[in-house]
Scaffold this active site. Structure first.
Site, mmCIF file in Angstrom:
data_model
loop_
_atom_site.group_PDB
_atom_site.id
_atom_site.type_symbol
_atom_site.label_atom_id
_atom_site.label_comp_id
_atom_site.label_asym_id
_atom_site.label_seq_id
_atom_site.Cartn_x
_atom_site.Cartn_y
_atom_site.Cartn_z
ATOM 1 N N ARG A 140 13.479 -3.184 -7.673
ATOM 2 C CA ARG A 140 12.925 -2.927 -6.334
ATOM 3 C C ARG A 140 11.678 -3.773 -6.147
ATOM 4 N NH1 ARG A 140 8.540 -0.547 -8.261
ATOM 5 N NH2 ARG A 140 8.753 0.967 -9.935
ATOM 6 N N ARG A 170 -5.734 -0.957 -6.995
ATOM 7 C CA ARG A 170 -5.067 0.212 -6.404
ATOM 8 C C ARG A 170 -6.140 1.246 -6.111
ATOM 9 N NH1 ARG A 170 0.736 1.415 -9.233
ATOM 10 N NH2 ARG A 170 1.266 -0.732 -9.752
#
Ligand code: ADP
Length: 447
Positions: free
Chosen positions: A291, A337
């Protein structure tokens, strides 16, 4: 031709896909839970459909509701994003059965790579170097002991269905194996409904380096270099950079070519990431993600290739927009992040955002769904923003990153912004001298 895409996700990744669709002139359908009615991806999509209650099981994992939304809105493809149903072969099969295009790899590869035992077998057959370990699943403590004695301690007991760093237990010595074996099994059973485990040598001090693969349905396969993802806590990535501070262009070409050849041998389609541990100049395959990755923007920044647009074009049957020879790596990119979480306990800190100011200026990209007045729901992942910074070289990138981190405001909840501000000023980060254990074993023990 794909004219309308339903985005089966939320948060920053839903926005990321939506933006790619906009750039390509493709209509978008957002789906959302009742908790996400005010979410940015819902506001920005051309159409939106509420697919169920706040818990993911009722909404973002609710396959019949998602398929109905696609049929009702006349979408011709579904993008699963990252997480949720993105690596669920059954979902891809249902999408296909309804005459819709699944924007992702072939079902057989999702299935093979979703089981890490099977993934390692496929990887070995495709010529990838593996971490030494058991030949397949290990069913009993006696077998585990035999394998571990051959492989050499310390060993890691890992869940075949594992993900998100769960279902992994270290056994430093033979005395610890029975305990590690049973706790890995029960954690795997509870988290994934599958207690199959396997054994790997626990590498002492490796780096996590992964290779981005892109393959079309015309037999073209390329790699887009590496991402260095060694800054981790609890086996979860926190900061990623491209290129890796430790690879030269020769090593990049070599491991990139090995990964691309393996993908070609498998007949792989779409975006894929081969994850390796890297120690003493050697690469060891650990898993393949079938993915888009959270950290994909850093590859986009240094190659100038829009991975989501490429993924959509591949799903539509088009050829890759570039050949391997046309791929160039320029400059340096780092992604931080930013999670809404407590800095020490890492517990999520959902709630109403009273003040949000993303950084800006040259080289700065903030992929975030936050806005002032938005309430971060407590039900989902704590990732609220990705700060992606580009510079001409690593030093330039770090200088811009410091500037960007100083500008960012997310109030009033604690987030990982402060941790990133400390990280970018740390000598080991500045020198690029870190491994997967560095954050937890060294950085957090500095005064
Ligand atoms: P998950 O799918 O749960 O993310 P991975 O297999 O990708 O699990 O591993 C996640 C992280 O765990 C790696 O990036 C690395 O930090 C650590 N890890 C995994 N396998 C090993 C190993 N054999 N030796 C040392 N560390 C490992």
């Amino acid at each position: 031709m794909i004219k309308k895409i339903l985005i089966a996700n939320r948060g920053d990744v839903a926005l990321r896909v939506l933006r790619a669709c906009r750039d390509m002139g493709i209509q978008t359908v957002a789906v959302h839970s009742t908790a996400d009615a005010d979410a940015m991806h819902v506001r920005l999509a051309d159409e939106s459909v509420c697919i169920g209650g706040a818990p993911s099981a009722e909404s973002y994992l609710n396959v019949p509701a998602i398929i109905s939304a696609a049929v009702i809105t006349g979408a011709d493809a579904i993008h699963p994003g990252v997480g949720f149903l993105s690596e669920n072969a059954d979902f891809a099969r249902v999408v296909d059965a309804h005459g819709l295009t699944f924007i992702g790899p072939r079902i057989e590869h999702i299935t093979a790579m979703g089981d890490k035992v099977e993934a390692k077998r496929t990887a070995a057959e495709s010529g990838l170097p593996l971490v030494p370990g058991s030949d397949g699943a290990v069913d009993t403590v006696e077998d585990a002991k035999r394998v571990a004695a051959e492989v050499g301690y310390p060993v890691l007991v890992k869940a075949a269905s594992g993900g998100g760093g769960r279902g992994m237990k270290v056994a430093p010595t033979a005395d610890d194996l029975a305990e590690a074996f049973s706790s890995a099994r029960s954690e795997a059973k509870a988290a994934f409904g599958d207690d199959t485990v396997y054994i790997e040598r626990y590498l002492d001090n490796p780096r996590h380096i992964e290779i981005q693969i892109v393959a079309d349905s015309h037999g073209n396969v390329i790699h887009l270099g590496e991402r260095e993802c060694s800054v981790q806590r609890r086996h979860q990535k926190l900061l990623e950079e491209a290129p890796s501070p430790v690879l030269d262009s020769h090593q990049r070409d070599e491991i990139g070519a090995i990964a691309a050849q393996a993908a070609a041998k498998m007949g792989y389609l779409g975006l894929g990431t081969m994850e390796f541990l890297y120690e003493n100049g050697e690469f060891f395959f650990i898993e393949m993600n079938t993915r888009l990755q959270v950290e994909h923007p850093i590859t986009e920044e240094i190659t100038g290739i829009d991975l989501v647009c490429e993924q959509i074009r591949i799903a539509a049957g088009e050829k890759l927009s570039v050949s391997q020879d046309q791929v160039t790596f320029k400059g340096h990119a780092i992604e931080c992040r930013i999670n809404a979480e407590h800095p020490e306990t890492f517990f999520p800190t959902p709630g109403k955002v009273t003040n949000f100011h993303p950084a800006g200026g040259p080289g700065v990209r903030v992929d975030s769904f936050l806005y002032s007045g938005y309430s971060i729901p407590p039900y989902y992942d704590s990732l609220v923003a990705k700060l992606v910074v580009y510079g001409d070289d690593r030093e330039h990138c770090l200088a811009r990153l410091r500037r960007a981190l100083d500008e960012c405001i997310i109030e009033p909840m604690p987030t990982s912004l402060d941790l990133h501000r400390r990280l970018v000023n740390d000598d080991d980060i500045i020198s690029g001298n870190y491994t997967i254990r560095w954050l937890e074993e060294e950085f957090f023990n500095k005064d």
